[in-house]
Scaffold this motif. Structure first.
Motif, PDB file in Angstrom:
ATOM      1  N   PRO A 199      -3.761  -1.231  -5.058  1.00 53.25           N
ATOM      2  CA  PRO A 199      -2.959  -2.184  -5.822  1.00 53.25           C
ATOM      3  C   PRO A 199      -3.703  -2.673  -7.063  1.00 53.25           C
ATOM      4  O   PRO A 199      -4.938  -2.658  -7.117  1.00 53.25           O
ATOM      5  CB  PRO A 199      -2.739  -3.341  -4.833  1.00 53.25           C
ATOM      6  N   THR A 238      -7.290  -4.684  -7.517  1.00 55.09           N
ATOM      7  CA  THR A 238      -8.014  -4.474  -6.266  1.00 55.09           C
ATOM      8  C   THR A 238      -9.195  -3.532  -6.497  1.00 55.09           C
ATOM      9  O   THR A 238      -9.047  -2.490  -7.134  1.00 55.09           O
ATOM     10  CB  THR A 238      -7.089  -3.872  -5.193  1.00 55.09           C
ATOM     11  N   SER A 242      -1.350  -0.347 -10.751  1.00 55.33           N
ATOM     12  CA  SER A 242      -1.563   0.162  -9.398  1.00 55.33           C
ATOM     13  C   SER A 242      -1.647   1.681  -9.453  1.00 55.33           C
ATOM     14  O   SER A 242      -1.045   2.318 -10.314  1.00 55.33           O
ATOM     15  CB  SER A 242      -0.428  -0.261  -8.467  1.00 55.33           C
ATOM     16  N   GLU A 260       3.513  -4.675   1.378  1.00 57.48           N
ATOM     17  CA  GLU A 260       3.372  -5.963   0.691  1.00 57.48           C
ATOM     18  C   GLU A 260       2.099  -6.005  -0.153  1.00 57.48           C
ATOM     19  O   GLU A 260       2.076  -6.599  -1.233  1.00 57.48           O
ATOM     20  CB  GLU A 260       3.385  -7.094   1.704  1.00 57.48           C
ATOM     21  N   ARG A 279       2.224  -4.858  -3.838  1.00 52.69           N
ATOM     22  CA  ARG A 279       2.877  -5.734  -4.820  1.00 52.69           C
ATOM     23  C   ARG A 279       4.060  -5.057  -5.517  1.00 52.69           C
ATOM     24  O   ARG A 279       4.253  -5.168  -6.734  1.00 52.69           O
ATOM     25  CB  ARG A 279       1.857  -6.203  -5.867  1.00 52.69           C
ATOM     26  N   GLY A 280       4.817  -4.308  -4.738  1.00 51.69           N
ATOM     27  CA  GLY A 280       6.034  -3.707  -5.280  1.00 51.69           C
ATOM     28  C   GLY A 280       5.820  -2.457  -6.117  1.00 51.69           C
ATOM     29  O   GLY A 280       6.760  -1.971  -6.749  1.00 51.69           O
ATOM     30  N   THR A 281       4.614  -1.913  -6.128  1.00 46.65           N
ATOM     31  CA  THR A 281       4.317  -0.733  -6.936  1.00 46.65           C
ATOM     32  C   THR A 281       3.963   0.470  -6.070  1.00 46.65           C
ATOM     33  O   THR A 281       3.476   0.322  -4.945  1.00 46.65           O
ATOM     34  CB  THR A 281       3.136  -0.997  -7.890  1.00 46.65           C
TER      35      THR A 281
END
Length: 344
Positions: A297, A300, A203, A82, A85-87
């Protein structure tokens, strides 16, 4: 000065038709009669290094992919998935890393100074376990050269040294960090190299191999990126601390916050961003070899830092520091891996 033709170089086995042009060395770096020879030698070495790299990757990458992906998706904790973020979660997002002949990418050595005097020398046992894992001969691994900003022949068979967290001044406890300890004890005796990378929508992630020789305390630290290890050899210890730690790490056997006992190979170790953790091979005859994933991510910041607050609360660094107060920290001064032969 007249340079040999590409056809002539190809015939010599020093250049493939699709390879880059021979690097021209400025005249002030060599005599005119020696420039062509030096350029040929350098180009021939780079071609040989690339061949060794490609052979290692051809054997290693499928092994890593099989271990870390399930149904094409990265098999790490839900919390870490999670956070990405989907990457960088799909196997299709990762490509095999190319031998970085002209930059510092492989070790980020321009900032970390960890591929040179502080490069990691895998012990013969670590190298043999990697050879077993990949099905390669040690003679192939000894030809591996990461070329991360340093072409020294002394670096064949070496990996990136584990980079040290930046030192800083704590308002209550004073200076935090010990660069000399990291250079003498950690970086030269533990390290990694990347095999796959992902760069998706800001990411970034890498997959590769990490290892610790026997006798290494990789002190408690934290970072805000996500990290996971699949232990494939060695009984090395792993420790993690909860945010509300008291006098020792939480030892719940099925929690991600735990001390993982020795001889627990093939366990997945999830280190979510911010979790304090350390690796330890100072017991008995420990060592450690693992496949690792490191994911940052988008938006970040890594924030890699010492976690000195747990030094006296279960960290291997507490006893190790007391036992190694001499200037050299009783850590070996290593040059090249003893299993690698000169000139290969």
């Amino acid at each position: 000065m007249r340079w040999p033709s590409r056809l002539a170089l190809t015939a010599l086995g020093l250049l493939e038709l699709e390879a880059q042009p021979v690097e021209q060395i400025p005249d002030d770096e060599c005599t005119e009669s020696g420039c062509a020879l030096q350029a040929l030698q350098r180009q021939g070495r780079r071609v040989a290094d690339a061949q060794a790299w490609n052979e290692v990757m051809a054997a290693l990458v499928p092994k890593i992919q099989k271990m870390v992906f399930e149904d094409g998706q990265l098999a790490v904790s839900k919390e870490m998935r999670e956070a990405m973020r989907g990457t960088c979660l799909s196997s299709k997002e990762y490509v095999t890393a190319q031998a970085p002949f002209d930059d510092f990418w492989q070790c980020a050595s321009e900032d970390n100074d960890n591929f040179g005097a502080s490069a990691y020398c895998p012990s013969r046992r670590v190298a043999q376990r990697l050879a077993n894992f990949t099905g390669l001969d040690l003679k192939v691994l000894e030809k591996l050269h990461l070329q991360s900003g340093n072409e020294s022949a002394a670096l064949y068979g070496k990996w990136c040294g584990m980079p040290a967290p930046p030192e800083y001044e704590d308002a209550y406890s004073g200076p935090v960090g010990n660069r000399a300890f990291w250079e003498d004890c950690v970086m030269r005796n533990s390290g990694y190299f990347n095999a796959l990378k992902c760069d998706t929508n800001g990411s970034y992630a890498v997959l590769g191999i990490a290892a610790l020789n026997h006798g290494v305390c990789y002190p408690a630290h934290r970072h805000d990126n996500q990290e996971a290890y699949w232990q494939i050899a060695g009984p090395g210890w792993w420790k993690t601390w909860p945010e509300s730690f008291s006098d020792k790490p939480n030892m719940k056997p099925y929690s991600e916050i735990r001390v993982t006992s020795a001889n627990d190979a093939l366990r997945l170790h999830n280190h979510a961003g911010g979790l304090i953790h350390e690796m330890d091979t100072t017991f008995d005859d420990d060592f450690l070899l693992a496949v690792y994933w490191w994911g940052k991510p988008v938006y970040t910041t890594v924030n890699y830092a010492y976690s000195h607050g747990v030094v006296e609360q279960g960290s291997c660094f507490a006893s190790f520091r007391r036992e190694h107060l001499d200037a050299a920290h009783s850590c070996p001064e290593v040059a090249r891996p003893e299993w690698a032969t000169e000139g290969k």
